[in-house]
Design an enzyme around this catalytic site. Structure first.
Site, PDB file in Angstrom:
ATOM      1  N   ASN A   9       0.801  -1.298   0.055  1.00 23.58           N
ATOM      2  CA  ASN A   9       0.085   0.039  -0.012  1.00 23.58           C
ATOM      3  C   ASN A   9       0.747   1.149  -0.051  1.00 23.58           C
ATOM      4  O   ASN A   9       1.643   1.586   0.968  1.00 23.58           O
ATOM      5  CB  ASN A   9      -0.924   0.068   1.259  1.00 23.58           C
ATOM      6  CG  ASN A   9      -1.779   1.315   1.423  1.00 23.58           C
ATOM      7  OD1 ASN A   9      -1.904   2.121   0.569  1.00 23.58           O
ATOM      8  ND2 ASN A   9      -2.237   1.382   2.859  1.00 23.58           N
ATOM      9  N   TRP A  10       0.934   1.788  -1.259  1.00 15.75           N
ATOM     10  CA  TRP A  10       2.076   2.989  -1.150  1.00 15.75           C
ATOM     11  C   TRP A  10       1.377   4.227  -0.637  1.00 15.75           C
ATOM     12  O   TRP A  10       2.315   5.195  -0.444  1.00 15.75           O
ATOM     13  CB  TRP A  10       2.358   3.249  -2.788  1.00 15.75           C
ATOM     14  CG  TRP A  10       2.954   2.193  -3.627  1.00 15.75           C
ATOM     15  CD1 TRP A  10       3.297   0.974  -2.854  1.00 15.75           C
ATOM     16  CD2 TRP A  10       3.621   2.032  -4.714  1.00 15.75           C
ATOM     17  NE1 TRP A  10       4.171   0.223  -3.981  1.00 15.75           N
ATOM     18  CE2 TRP A  10       4.323   0.956  -4.927  1.00 15.75           C
ATOM     19  CE3 TRP A  10       3.612   3.012  -5.868  1.00 15.75           C
ATOM     20  CZ2 TRP A  10       4.867   0.486  -6.150  1.00 15.75           C
ATOM     21  CZ3 TRP A  10       4.194   2.754  -6.915  1.00 15.75           C
ATOM     22  CH2 TRP A  10       4.947   1.422  -7.341  1.00 15.75           C
ATOM     23  N   LYS A  11       0.322   4.218  -0.260  1.00 12.36           N
ATOM     24  CA  LYS A  11      -0.234   5.637   0.029  1.00 12.36           C
ATOM     25  C   LYS A  11       0.099   6.800  -0.570  1.00 12.36           C
ATOM     26  O   LYS A  11      -0.001   6.655  -1.734  1.00 12.36           O
ATOM     27  CB  LYS A  11       0.165   5.845   1.878  1.00 12.36           C
ATOM     28  CG  LYS A  11       0.176   4.510   2.428  1.00 12.36           C
ATOM     29  CD  LYS A  11       0.330   4.742   3.848  1.00 12.36           C
ATOM     30  CE  LYS A  11      -0.092   3.284   4.668  1.00 12.36           C
ATOM     31  NZ  LYS A  11      -0.083   3.484   6.350  1.00 12.36           N
ATOM     32  N   HIS A  95      -9.401   2.023   4.553  1.00  9.65           N
ATOM     33  CA  HIS A  95      -8.135   1.991   5.310  1.00  9.65           C
ATOM     34  C   HIS A  95      -8.320   2.830   6.561  1.00  9.65           C
ATOM     35  O   HIS A  95      -9.266   3.921   6.367  1.00  9.65           O
ATOM     36  CB  HIS A  95      -7.179   2.480   4.373  1.00  9.65           C
ATOM     37  CG  HIS A  95      -5.706   2.490   5.135  1.00  9.65           C
ATOM     38  ND1 HIS A  95      -5.434   3.241   6.021  1.00  9.65           N
ATOM     39  CD2 HIS A  95      -4.742   1.272   5.091  1.00  9.65           C
ATOM     40  CE1 HIS A  95      -4.147   2.924   6.380  1.00  9.65           C
ATOM     41  NE2 HIS A  95      -3.607   1.687   5.879  1.00  9.65           N
ATOM     42  N   GLU A  97      -6.665   5.122   7.541  1.00  6.48           N
ATOM     43  CA  GLU A  97      -6.250   6.442   7.339  1.00  6.48           C
ATOM     44  C   GLU A  97      -7.563   7.308   6.662  1.00  6.48           C
ATOM     45  O   GLU A  97      -7.790   8.348   6.803  1.00  6.48           O
ATOM     46  CB  GLU A  97      -5.213   6.559   6.237  1.00  6.48           C
ATOM     47  CG  GLU A  97      -3.878   6.466   7.488  1.00  6.48           C
ATOM     48  CD  GLU A  97      -2.842   5.704   6.501  1.00  6.48           C
ATOM     49  OE1 GLU A  97      -2.503   5.940   5.379  1.00  6.48           O
ATOM     50  OE2 GLU A  97      -1.902   5.116   7.299  1.00  6.48           O
ATOM     51  N   GLU A 167      -5.713  -4.711  10.323  1.00  2.12           N
ATOM     52  CA  GLU A 167      -4.863  -3.574  10.621  1.00  2.12           C
ATOM     53  C   GLU A 167      -5.251  -3.110  11.971  1.00  2.12           C
ATOM     54  O   GLU A 167      -5.824  -1.960  11.867  1.00  2.12           O
ATOM     55  CB  GLU A 167      -4.757  -2.640   9.679  1.00  2.12           C
ATOM     56  CG  GLU A 167      -4.116  -3.168   8.056  1.00  2.12           C
ATOM     57  CD  GLU A 167      -3.774  -2.107   7.198  1.00  2.12           C
ATOM     58  OE1 GLU A 167      -2.647  -2.454   6.837  1.00  2.12           O
ATOM     59  OE2 GLU A 167      -4.222  -1.178   7.114  1.00  2.12           O
ATOM     60  N   GLY A 173       2.313   2.240  10.942  1.00  3.56           N
ATOM     61  CA  GLY A 173       3.435   3.000  10.630  1.00  3.56           C
ATOM     62  C   GLY A 173       3.983   3.524  11.986  1.00  3.56           C
ATOM     63  O   GLY A 173       4.901   4.749  12.097  1.00  3.56           O
ATOM     64  N   SER A 212       3.054  -2.149  10.294  1.00  3.79           N
ATOM     65  CA  SER A 212       4.464  -2.439  10.860  1.00  3.79           C
ATOM     66  C   SER A 212       5.124  -3.866  10.325  1.00  3.79           C
ATOM     67  O   SER A 212       6.019  -4.321  10.931  1.00  3.79           O
ATOM     68  CB  SER A 212       4.863  -1.720  12.098  1.00  3.79           C
ATOM     69  OG  SER A 212       4.525  -0.700  12.319  1.00  3.79           O
ATOM     70  N   GLY A 233       2.916  -1.152   4.162  1.00  2.00           N
ATOM     71  CA  GLY A 233       2.899   0.204   3.915  1.00  2.00           C
ATOM     72  C   GLY A 233       4.496   0.573   3.641  1.00  2.00           C
ATOM     73  O   GLY A 233       4.729   0.515   2.562  1.00  2.00           O
ATOM     74  N   GLY A 234       5.173   1.301   4.703  1.00  2.00           N
ATOM     75  CA  GLY A 234       6.453   1.714   4.521  1.00  2.00           C
ATOM     76  C   GLY A 234       7.547   0.865   3.983  1.00  2.00           C
ATOM     77  O   GLY A 234       8.198   1.146   3.075  1.00  2.00           O
TER      78      GLY A 234
HETATM   79  P1  PGA Z   1       2.751   0.270   7.698  1.00  2.00           P
HETATM   80  O1  PGA Z   1       1.513   0.668   6.959  1.00  2.00           O
HETATM   81  O2  PGA Z   1       3.301  -1.234   7.063  1.00  2.00           O
HETATM   82  O3  PGA Z   1       3.637   1.343   7.225  1.00  2.00           O
HETATM   83  O4  PGA Z   1       2.645   0.117   9.241  1.00  2.00           O
HETATM   84  C1  PGA Z   1       0.478  -0.455   6.768  1.00  2.00           C
HETATM   85  C2  PGA Z   1      -0.923  -0.022   6.083  1.00  2.00           C
HETATM   86  O5  PGA Z   1      -1.300   1.241   6.573  1.00  2.00           O
HETATM   87  O6  PGA Z   1      -1.364  -0.627   5.206  1.00  2.00           O
END
Ligand code: PGA
Length: 250
Positions: A9-11, A95, A97, A167, A173, A212, A233-234
């Site tokens: 998930n590149w956001k 998600h 966010e 999640e 994050g 994470s 994500g990251g």
């Molecule tokens: P993260 O993000 O791996 O950076 O914690 C995961 C996500 O929000 O899908």
């Protein structure tokens, strides 16, 4: 029995040019991997180049959001049909966010899931509790509401293909991962809820863990019986790290 699915998930990251660099780097690194489904989810503006460059490879492309109407006066929105035509196979929905910053609710999540299926996309539906909810012992209640409300109107015959991403909001994050046991307990709960909604088809539904996930914790998470992949994500933004994740830290 359930093929693991690893999705990045590149956001809000990577321009089209940066996407070209990433995809060209990752393609040879992942060539030949056929026991894991691989998905990248770039921002809307990079989807076109991503689907073009991954055509006829083992890398699939997903979007991070969609709108539930097909067309019309909805400034700034993008429909499932538009994403499908670009070559997307998946779409992330709900998600945390988006729930936190963009007002998404279980009701909008539900509309988006149904419209994703109608457009021929497979939704990756995110659920999870906040730290306060966990501390108050409300995990089951929170996840149960998100699943029951979000998946309303789904039937097993049409929609057993759905993917759920568990999640925990406190793990996204933050570098604070759920332990494999904590994650698996939540996944078991989700599968129980899915069984009530979808019946036997729930056994085939893949439940990803997200929050994470890194090359050094992916192996123990994926070793859990009810964890069928990860939404990352990251750590999915760099090719060498994404390669390790897809290969479960190997
Ligand atoms: P993260 O993000 O791996 O950076 O914690 C995961 C996500 O929000 O899908």
């Amino acid at each position: 029995m359930r093929k693991p699915i690893m999705a990045g998930n590149w956001k809000l990251n990577k321009t089209p040019n940066e996407t070209i660099v990433f995809v060209e780097e990752i393609k040879p690194l992942l060539a030949g991997v056929d026991d894991v489904e691989i998905v990248i989810c770039p921002p809307f503006t990079s989807i076109n180049v991503a689907t073009y460059l991954t055509k006829n490879t083992n890398i699939k492309v997903g979007a991070q959001n969609l709108y539930w109407e097909k067309s019309g006066a909805f400034t700034g929105e993008v429909s499932g049909e538009m994403l499908k035509e670009l070559g997307c196979d998946y779409v992330i929905i709900g998600h945390s966010e988006r729930r936190q910053y963009f007002g998404e609710t279980d009701r909008t999540v539900n509309k988006k899931i149904l419209s994703a299926f109608a457009a021929g996309l497979i939704p990756i539906v995110c659920v999870g509790e906040t730290l306060q909810e966990r501390a108050a012992g409300r995990i089951e209640q929170v996840i149960s509401t998100q699943i029951r409300e979000g998946l309303k109107g789904l039937n097993a015959r049409e929609h057993g293909k759905i993917i759920i991403a568990y999640e925990p909001v406190w793990a996204i994050g933050t570098g604070q991962t759920a332990t494999p046991e904590q994650a698996n307990a939540a996944h078991m709960l989700i599968r129980k809820l899915l069984t009530e909604i979808l019946g036997e088809a729930a056994q085939a539904v893949r439940i990803q863990y997200g929050g994470s996930v890194k090359p050094d914790n992916v192996k123990e998470l994926l070793a859990q019986p009810d964890i069928d992949g990860a939404l990352i994500g990251g750590a999915a933004l760099k090719a060498d790290s994404f390669e390790k994740l897809v290969k479960f830290g190997r």
